[in-house]
Motif scaffolding. Sequence first.
Motif, PDB file in Angstrom:
ATOM      1  N   ALA A  54       0.813  -1.272  -0.032  1.00  0.00           N
ATOM      2  CA  ALA A  54       0.108  -0.037  -0.088  1.00  0.00           C
ATOM      3  C   ALA A  54       0.958   1.308  -0.026  1.00  0.00           C
ATOM      4  N   ALA A  55       2.033   1.282   0.789  1.00  0.00           N
ATOM      5  CA  ALA A  55       2.999   2.299   0.719  1.00  0.00           C
ATOM      6  C   ALA A  55       3.578   2.549  -0.446  1.00  0.00           C
ATOM      7  N   ASP A  56       3.828   1.496  -1.055  1.00  0.00           N
ATOM      8  CA  ASP A  56       4.457   1.591  -2.602  1.00  0.00           C
ATOM      9  C   ASP A  56       3.464   2.415  -3.460  1.00  0.00           C
ATOM     10  N   TYR A  57       2.304   2.066  -3.608  1.00  0.00           N
ATOM     11  CA  TYR A  57       1.303   2.556  -4.479  1.00  0.00           C
ATOM     12  C   TYR A  57       0.841   3.955  -4.215  1.00  0.00           C
ATOM     13  N   GLU A  86       3.442   6.196  -5.297  1.00  0.00           N
ATOM     14  CA  GLU A  86       3.502   6.397  -6.789  1.00  0.00           C
ATOM     15  C   GLU A  86       2.190   7.530  -7.009  1.00  0.00           C
ATOM     16  N   LEU A  87       1.299   7.203  -6.400  1.00  0.00           N
ATOM     17  CA  LEU A  87       0.099   8.411  -6.503  1.00  0.00           C
ATOM     18  C   LEU A  87       0.649   9.612  -6.127  1.00  0.00           C
ATOM     19  N   GLU A  93      -9.594   2.424  -0.424  1.00  0.00           N
ATOM     20  CA  GLU A  93     -10.129   1.373  -1.356  1.00  0.00           C
ATOM     21  C   GLU A  93      -9.270   1.141  -2.394  1.00  0.00           C
ATOM     22  N   LEU A  94      -8.478   1.904  -2.911  1.00  0.00           N
ATOM     23  CA  LEU A  94      -7.829   1.744  -4.043  1.00  0.00           C
ATOM     24  C   LEU A  94      -6.314   1.174  -3.466  1.00  0.00           C
ATOM     25  N   ARG A 142      -6.311  -0.704  -0.822  1.00  0.00           N
ATOM     26  CA  ARG A 142      -6.825  -2.116  -0.586  1.00  0.00           C
ATOM     27  C   ARG A 142      -6.874  -3.121  -2.000  1.00  0.00           C
ATOM     28  N   LEU A 143      -7.355  -2.374  -2.827  1.00  0.00           N
ATOM     29  CA  LEU A 143      -7.307  -3.120  -4.047  1.00  0.00           C
ATOM     30  C   LEU A 143      -5.787  -3.448  -4.603  1.00  0.00           C
ATOM     31  N   ALA A 144      -4.920  -2.675  -4.306  1.00  0.00           N
ATOM     32  CA  ALA A 144      -3.779  -2.838  -4.836  1.00  0.00           C
ATOM     33  C   ALA A 144      -3.080  -3.917  -4.243  1.00  0.00           C
ATOM     34  N   VAL A 145      -3.512  -4.165  -2.594  1.00  0.00           N
ATOM     35  CA  VAL A 145      -2.869  -5.112  -1.930  1.00  0.00           C
ATOM     36  C   VAL A 145      -3.767  -6.509  -2.390  1.00  0.00           C
TER      37      VAL A 145
END
Length: 195
Positions: free
Chosen positions: A55-58, A61-62, A105-106, A108-111
């Motif tokens: 989640a942190a990596d995602y 990037e955002l 939610e985004l 969580r979806l990445a995870v």
Amino acid sequence: MSEDTHVITAEATDGVESSEPIVAADAAEEPADEATDAPRVSKREEALNNEGEIAADYLEELLDIADLDGDIDTFNEGGRAHVSIITDSDALVGKDGEVLDALQELARLAVMTETGHRSRLMLDVAGYRDRQRATLQDLAGDAIAEVQESGESVRLAPMNPYQRKIVHDAVAAAGLASESEGEEPNRRVVVLPKG
């Protein structure tokens, strides 16, 4: 299921009610690794650490794409991975936390995309959830005092499941009972007198 595993079914605290069982490993620490004298991390703790890192990596990037400043902190608490974006800006919180909820939610979806498992990860931005928790605990305290004084039930304003969970926990800690009534999105907590 092994002896070290417990099945817990509870109202979800993350904005989505679920009747799915949540399986959590026993909280006991693993024995120390003799080579390093450091305690071994349980498989559950390792999985939560992995969720936080994904989640942190995602989110990093955002932040880069949106050209927004913020430091990211991860930790585990209450059987969940937590990620905090530390920033002075409320741009990622939005009105009533709507942007924050969408980002959660985004994340969580990445995870889930990476691990194949549903995540209960919690995201906070600029301390919004901490402030919200304090406000809800104060609201619960006021309702508890009113119930104790009047002996009558008190109905609170509609809340999402995460908010209701905070209130239910505060009411239980005060030794009173509470229940949720109504249908989403108008479901609310009712604080009950002792009785």
